[in-house]
Design a protein around this motif. Structure first.
Motif, mmCIF file in Angstrom:
data_model
loop_
_atom_site.group_PDB
_atom_site.id
_atom_site.type_symbol
_atom_site.label_atom_id
_atom_site.label_comp_id
_atom_site.label_asym_id
_atom_site.label_seq_id
_atom_site.Cartn_x
_atom_site.Cartn_y
_atom_site.Cartn_z
ATOM 1 N N ILE A 1 -3.406 3.730 -9.704
ATOM 2 C CA ILE A 1 -3.262 2.738 -8.636
ATOM 3 C C ILE A 1 -4.162 3.096 -7.455
ATOM 4 O O ILE A 1 -4.847 2.233 -6.901
ATOM 5 N N SER A 2 -4.206 4.375 -7.084
ATOM 6 C CA SER A 2 -5.009 4.711 -5.917
ATOM 7 C C SER A 2 -6.499 4.504 -6.216
ATOM 8 O O SER A 2 -7.250 4.077 -5.336
ATOM 9 N N ASN A 3 -6.925 4.757 -7.442
ATOM 10 C CA ASN A 3 -8.313 4.447 -7.823
ATOM 11 C C ASN A 3 -8.603 2.973 -7.648
ATOM 12 O O ASN A 3 -9.657 2.580 -7.145
ATOM 13 N N ASN A 4 -7.646 2.140 -8.079
ATOM 14 C CA ASN A 4 -7.869 0.710 -7.994
ATOM 15 C C ASN A 4 -7.855 0.218 -6.557
ATOM 16 O O ASN A 4 -8.547 -0.732 -6.210
ATOM 17 N N LEU A 5 -7.046 0.903 -5.711
ATOM 18 C CA LEU A 5 -7.031 0.528 -4.301
ATOM 19 C C LEU A 5 -8.378 0.850 -3.658
ATOM 20 O O LEU A 5 -8.891 0.078 -2.847
ATOM 21 N N ASP A 6 -8.974 1.984 -4.055
ATOM 22 C CA ASP A 6 -10.310 2.324 -3.553
ATOM 23 C C ASP A 6 -11.292 1.214 -3.897
ATOM 24 O O ASP A 6 -12.084 0.777 -3.066
ATOM 25 N N LEU A 7 -11.202 0.780 -5.135
ATOM 26 C CA LEU A 7 -12.088 -0.273 -5.613
ATOM 27 C C LEU A 7 -11.874 -1.558 -4.814
ATOM 28 O O LEU A 7 -12.821 -2.217 -4.387
ATOM 29 N N ALA A 8 -10.598 -1.880 -4.592
ATOM 30 C CA ALA A 8 -10.260 -3.100 -3.848
ATOM 31 C C ALA A 8 -10.782 -3.012 -2.415
ATOM 32 O O ALA A 8 -11.276 -4.004 -1.862
ATOM 33 N N LYS A 9 -10.708 -1.813 -1.838
ATOM 34 C CA LYS A 9 -11.177 -1.644 -0.452
ATOM 35 C C LYS A 9 -12.679 -1.906 -0.364
ATOM 36 O O LYS A 9 -13.150 -2.595 0.541
ATOM 37 N N THR A 10 -13.414 -1.340 -1.315
ATOM 38 C CA THR A 10 -14.861 -1.541 -1.300
ATOM 39 C C THR A 10 -15.195 -3.016 -1.453
ATOM 40 O O THR A 10 -16.043 -3.562 -0.745
ATOM 41 N N LEU A 11 -14.471 -3.653 -2.363
ATOM 42 C CA LEU A 11 -14.689 -5.069 -2.601
ATOM 43 C C LEU A 11 -14.339 -5.866 -1.346
ATOM 44 O O LEU A 11 -14.981 -6.860 -1.007
#
Ligand code: ADP
Ligand code: MG
Length: 582
Positions: free
Chosen positions: A231-241
């Motif tokens: 989940i935290s990996n995906n949140l990083d991705l979402a933040k960049t996006l």
């Protein structure tokens, strides 16, 4: 960088028609797109000078609808052809890699991790497919649409164009940075996802052990930790996006502000018409996508070429040498085997796995090889069908060096039951015939009888067509071993090698199976590795290995007289048989 993509050249040539149709449709859509602002300009100009009639406006409206419909059709066409092409590249590349992998020698697999190969087969092929499909589109679009849009803008006003283009390099650069960051984060998320999947799979597969030891909290925390990382990996991705799109609109609006300010003045001064002014703004909006596309495609092609390099790493591996002579022996093999001062080192090992071994087996003999764990038995057996390569001349069959025998003929003349009984998820029948053609019913029945599989098969609901493996029947260790014996016997080869092939079958059954095998194979060569004395003592000659050296040779009675290594093994085995330690 483009050099890495060279192996794909043939696929591009093969798919050239689809590519030409696809890319020309793409360019056609781009061109149509560029004409919409021109229509807007005409409509607005006719409004400003008060010439607009409802008929004229309807005409413009209909033209726009026409263009939109044509664009939709041709967009469908290019997507179909270009993405179809990229899927074909993917398919051909995957088949080519797998085909190549099959030709590689076992020594390649000793130094390569299976997981690594799987990753290349999945992720790298995917990256190449993206580069060959959407990457190609983005490249064409970025360059052609970008330049054409700028051309139309220059046509309206040169100075205004130059000023409004100031933010575009930033769009390109920013996309480059962000997509690179996203790429890294995406891979990280993928990696954690596969770990999460693996931990769930393991927790479910091992549920019996986990319950028996009351270790549910341990199993739970492993899954939970992996899930949290994912989940935290995906949140990083979402933040960049989340940064990306707002920044993009900001850049576009900056350009717009400049155009309104300066372009507005030009319009007031009468240098350009109101229609041009509006059209210019449309072109500026159109330009955002090609700039983004160029930033994105740079990464896509970089990633694709990195993947292609890894794939080329596999494709460049040298296949095992099938035939070393121009005229390899393709005749019938009788089954006389001769090892001459055979010495073998595994790569990177400083001690030999086999040292100075001389063995002679007459055609039709049954011999046994015995020795402790790691004494070199399996290595020696694998040398005969050239699964493990030795120097030329160390091994001869029927007086011919094995390197001069056609590899297909050599391996086809040897029935090899390896130590691990490998079963494929397929039917019992297919596991036995193993893709061979023309296996007779009588032979099949005979083989099933000898390996004592007939009884087991009758107890399965679908008989010999029962599916084995994860989604089918789970065989016991002994059943698996008997099945692999049937697989070796079905070709009735001149040489049969059994590497500890009946270790999980009880002593009595082993004796029965061995009896029938020896009966069926009268006059053929058999090489048997076993720990059971009842089996070994029936061999014509017994070879005793110790730490890669041949220490004793002789038949059972003779070796017992010597009272050395064989006697030691014999007494230990006898003790365990007496204790019932089977
Ligand atoms: P056995 O079948 O008698 O138990 P093996 O032939 O499997 O013995 O192994 C003989 C020796 O070679 C052992 O020391 C083993 O560790 C080593 N060995 C086996 N396979 C490999 C390999 N792929 N790479 C390096 N060493 C190996
Ligand atoms: Mg072994």
């Amino acid at each position: 960088m483009l050099k890495d993509f060279k192996p794909l050249k043939t696929y591009f040539i093969e798919n050239r028609i689809a590519l030409i149709i696809g890319l020309s449709s793409l360019l056609f859509v781009d061109t149509l797109q560029l004409f919409i602002p021109r229509i807007i300009k005409k409509a607005i100009d006719s409004l400003t000078i008060g010439q607009a009639s409802s008929v004229l406006l309807l005409k413009y409206a209909l033209i726009i609808v026409g263009i939109a419909i044509t664009m939709a059709i041709f967009r469908y066409i290019w997507r179909y052809f270009v993405f179809g092409h990229s899927r074909k590249v993917e398919k051909s590349l995957r088949n080519r890699i797998y085909k190549h992998l099959q030709t590689l020698p076992l020594s390649f697999y000793w130094r390569t991790k299976t997981g690594d190969l799987m990753a290349r087969a999945v992720n790298d092929i995917d990256a190449v497919r993206m580069a060959a499909g959407i990457g190609l589109v983005a490249l064409t679009d970025g360059v052609v649409l970008g330049l054409a849009t700028i051309g139309f803008m220059l046509y309206i006003d040169i100075k205004l164009t130059l000023i409004s283009l100031v933010p575009t390099p930033f769009i390109f650069y920013f996309t480059l940075i962000i997509t690179r960051k996203m790429g890294g984060e995406f891979r990280q998320a993928q990696q954690t996802f596969s770990e999460l999947t693996e931990s769930v799979r393991e927790a479910l597969a091992g549920i019996r052990v986990i319950k028996a030891y009351n270790r549910q909290p341990w199993g739970y925390s492993r899954v939970k930790d992996n899930g949290e990382t994912y989940i935290s990996n995906n949140l990083d991705l979402a933040k960049t996006l989340a940064i990306f799109f707002p920044m993009m609109t900001l850049f576009t609006n900056l350009g717009l502000a400049v155009v309104i300010w300066i372009g507005g003045r030009l319009t007031i001064l009468g240098n350009i018409t109101t229609g041009d002014f509006v059209a210019f703004i449309s072109y500026l909006n159109l330009l955002t996508w090609p700039m983004m596309a160029l930033g994105w495609v740079t990464n896509s092609i970089q990633r694709g070429s990195a993947s292609m390099r890894r794939i080329n790493g596999i494709l460049d591996e040298v296949p095992e040498i099938t035939n070393q002579t121009t005229n390899p022996f393709r005749g019938v093999i009788r089954g006389e085997i001769c090892l001459k001062s055979l010495t073998f080192y595994y790569p990177q090992e400083k001690d030999p796995a086999l040292k100075d071994i001389d063995i002679r087996i007459e055609a039709g003999q049954t011999i046994a090889i015995v020795g402790g764990v790691g004494s070199g038995k399996s290595t020696l057996l694998q040398i005969i069908p050239r699964l493990v390569e030795t120097e030329r001349g160390m091994v001869q069959i029927d007086e011919i060096p094995i390197h001069d025998i056609d590899l297909k003929n050599l391996r086809g003349s040897i029935g090899f039951v390896t130590q691990e009984a490998h079963i494929f998820s397929d039917t019992i029948l297919n596991n036995i015939i193993f893709g061979r053609q023309g296996v007779g019913k009588d032979l099949m029945g005979n083989v099933l009888e000898i390996s004592q599989l007939a009884v087991d098969i009758n107890s399965f609901p679908n008989g010999i067509n029962s599916i084995l493996g994860e989604k089918g029947i789970t065989l016991s260790g002994g059943q698996r071993q008997r099945l692999t014996i049937a697989r070796a016997l079905i070709s009735n080869p001149p040489i049969l090698i059994l590497d500890d092939a009946l270790s999980q079958v009880d002593t009595r059954t082993e004796a029965n199976i061995l009896n029938s095998i020896l009966e069926m194979r009268d006059g053929k060569t058999n090489i048997i590795v076993s720990h059971r004395l009842s089996t070994i003592r029936r061999a014509d000659i017994i070879f005793v290995l110790k730490a890669g050296k041949l220490v004793e040779v002789g038949d059972h009675a003779a070796l017992l007289v010597v009272r050395k290594e064989y006697t030691r093994l014999y007494e230990r085995q006898q003790l365990s048989e007496e204790l019932g330690g089977e």
